[in-house]
Design a protein around this motif. Structure first.
Motif: not given
Length: 405
Positions: A394-405
């Motif tokens: 999986t991707r790092p959680t930080g990347q996914c949060i940043e992408w959603k933002g």
């Protein structure tokens, strides 16, 4: 009475001689001795070339005999109209040497081909003197130098195949402007500069792959008659959406490994294409096919495409969407087709996808491949992925949060 009989015999003899002379004249006309200019040209061409070890193509080229009976030589009357140098059978060792400028003396020549071999040197400028030339194919040798701009004088030329050589320099606009071209194959050379504007409205095949071409493509640089277009492995840039919408006769398109940007038009997926290769560019934005996609193979991997994956791709047999920026859920129609073995390859790794509706106990058909790793979700099924996908699930959680933002 005797005098009349003698006169009658003489008359019959004269008629017979006239008839015999007529037959001889007809025979000489239909089996004419080769034009001296063509004879000398063939001698020069032969002297500049040799059979490679294992080839015996020139074994029939005995100039004490009729050259029109030589291997690869075809005549019409006393003129050479086709010259096919080398044994055309697969695996033939081919020829070595150089192409002699004397080829320009074969003024009736309509077809000139050379089988793969080790012929070196430049293309003779004298080729431009062959006003009747329709087919020119000198591929898979070691031809170097530039494409002579003087080839633009060959107004009857339909096929130009100079692929798999060592040609450099730019593609002359004079050649691209030839009005009768239907096939241009210049791939696997060292050509540079921009893609010129091709004028022929009957051009169906354009293959420029594996060169060093650069610059952008004008929306009108290629004719809508094109059915096969390969520009892969170059350094081409800029958007191509306006150009592609005009090429609605395409059945093969490969723009991979360039630096193209901009959007991919949705209309493109309605063209009669069987193989669509757009990978490893910088295309961006959402992909929105206007109808169900019936293309067998669609490769959009390694771009900057975003948005949700369209369910219109569920009819594609081999679908590569990996290494982009797609988000959201994987359409259920793609999962259904995958489990029914209708989709053979579904690569979705290295995106920002957040879900897929698939039973963790579902068995992926042996004939199908699915890769989901390195997205914003834990893959619900464990499937083998290409080595290039890496080991992270999986991707790092930080990347996914940043992408959603």
């Amino acid at each position: 009475m005797m005098m009349k009989w003698v006169l009658r015999k003489k008359a019959m003899l004269i008629i017979g001689l006239v008839h015999l002379l007529s037959l001889l004249q007809f025979s000489l006309f239909t089996n004419a001795i080769l034009d001296p200019h063509d004879f000398l040209a063939l001698q020069s061409i032969r002297n500049a070339l040799e059979d490679m070890p294992g080839s015996d193509f020139f074994s029939t080229w005995d100039f004490t005999a009729e050259p029109c009976d030589f291997a690869g030589v075809y005549c019409d009357g006393d003129r050479v109209i086709a010259l096919n140098l080398g044994d055309p059978r697969a695996g033939s060792p081919g020829l070595t040497g150089r192409l002699d400028p004397a080829i320009g003396k074969l003024s009736a020549l309509a077809e000139f081909t050379v089988v793969p071999g080790r012929i070196i040197g430049a293309l003779p400028e004298t080729l431009s003197q062959l006003n009747n030339l329709r087919f020119l194919a000198v591929s898979r040798n070691f031809i170097s130098g530039g494409i002579p701009a003087s080839l633009g004088q060959l107004r009857a030329l339909r096929t130009l195949d100079l692929s798999y050589n060592q040609l450099n320099g730019s593609i002359p606009q004079s050649v691209a402007g030839l009005p009768a071209l239907s096939n241009v194959i210049l791939g696997h050379n060292r050509l540079s500069g921009s893609v010129p504007t091709f004028a022929s409205q009957t051009l169906t095949r354009l293959d420029l792959k594996h060169n060093a071409l650069s610059g952008s493509l004008s929306p009108t640089s290629l004719p809508p008659s094109l059915q096969y277009l390969s520009l892969s492995w170059n350094q081409l840039t800029g958007p191509v959406d306006r150009l592609l919408t005009r090429l609605n006769q395409l059945n093969y398109l490969d723009l991979s490994l360039n630096r193209f940007t901009g959007n991919i038009p949705g209309d493109l997926f309605t063209f009669p294409i069987s193989n669509l290769q757009l990978q490893r560019n910088s295309f961006y934005g959402p992909i929105q096919p206007v109808d169900q996609v019936t293309i067998t193979t669609v490769d959009l991997s390694y771009n900057r495409l975003s948005g949700q994956i369209s369910p219109m791709f569920s009819s594609v047999q081999n679908l590569y969407l990996n290494n982009n920026r797609f988000s959201g859920h994987v359409p259920g129609s793609l999962v259904d087709r995958l489990l029914a073995a209708s989709i053979q390859i579904l690569y979705l790794q290295h995106n920002f996808l957040t879900g897929i509706e698939i039973d963790p106990t579902a068995e992926i058909p042996v004939s199908s491949s699915l890769c989901l790793q390195y997205n914003c979700m834990v893959p619900p099924v464990q499937t083998p992925c290409p080595l290039k996908a890496g080991k992270e699930k999986t991707r790092p959680t930080g990347q996914c949060i940043e992408w959603k933002g």
